[in-house]
Design an enzyme around this catalytic site. Sequence first.
Site, PDB file in Angstrom:
ATOM      1  N   LEU A 163       0.864  -1.171   0.000  1.00 15.16           N
ATOM      2  CA  LEU A 163       0.000   0.000   0.000  1.00 15.16           C
ATOM      3  C   LEU A 163       0.899   1.219   0.000  1.00 15.16           C
ATOM      4  CD1 LEU A 163      -2.704  -0.888   2.717  1.00 15.16           C
ATOM      5  CD2 LEU A 163      -2.947  -0.998   0.231  1.00 15.16           C
ATOM      6  N   ASP A 164       0.425   2.311  -0.578  1.00 18.94           N
ATOM      7  CA  ASP A 164       1.233   3.533  -0.613  1.00 18.94           C
ATOM      8  C   ASP A 164       1.517   4.041   0.791  1.00 18.94           C
ATOM      9  OD1 ASP A 164       1.357   3.511  -3.353  1.00 18.94           O
ATOM     10  OD2 ASP A 164      -0.333   4.886  -3.621  1.00 18.94           O
ATOM     11  N   LEU A 165       2.532   4.885   0.896  1.00 17.85           N
ATOM     12  CA  LEU A 165       2.967   5.434   2.178  1.00 17.85           C
ATOM     13  C   LEU A 165       1.815   6.042   2.970  1.00 17.85           C
ATOM     14  CD1 LEU A 165       5.483   6.297   3.967  1.00 17.85           C
ATOM     15  CD2 LEU A 165       5.392   8.459   2.729  1.00 17.85           C
TER      16      LEU A 165
END
Length: 223
Positions: A163-165
Amino acid sequence: KIFSKEAYAQEVRERIVYEIKDGMRHVLPYEYVYYVFAKKRWIDRTVLDVFSDEFRKSVRKNPKKYFTEVIEKGMLTVNGEKIDLDTKVRMGDRLGHAVIRREPPVSGAEIQILHEDDHILVADKPTSIPVHPCGQFHFNTLLEILNIEHLKTKTRLYTVHRLDLVTSGVVVFAKSSKVSNEIGQEIRSHNVRKKYVARVRGMFPLKGENVKTLNTNCSKAKF
């Protein structure tokens, strides 16, 4: 003794110390050695000459002065031994450059384990924590925090997806490369569904069974 990158990574994990301060997770500064094996074109050149030339882009200015100081401080080694400015590279040498790593802080929120068995571990990722090592983040990542604090470095996890930051949510890790590959293949074959929930400010323009209006004061909400 044969050098192993994984064995060295495990050694570093055992030295990592986390600190929660003002709601943020910090990794205390730690020593990390970047290793490289001698290349044919380096043979019979001094280590100082090789590093000043081959790794000059990693130093903002005056690489020869920088690596001279590094050698004199004993932070540039050959086969684990300190060297002098005249030491030459030989075939088979393993060169190590020690640095002090400092990583950016991430959310100090508790990482909840949603499920765990002999094959997988499922965690709820808070926002601001990278899933795996990237850029300036190495041990201040979900993967390594779980390796160190949950598994106590007895074994290690393998990434399956990311998942993105800034995205929070469910992340699945495998406990072996075999399981990681199997689940990864399921994702690539589109046999796994992902569902994202977004919170917006104002009135969402579309209506439907999958759109819900929340009576939330967004100005006070924590993202």
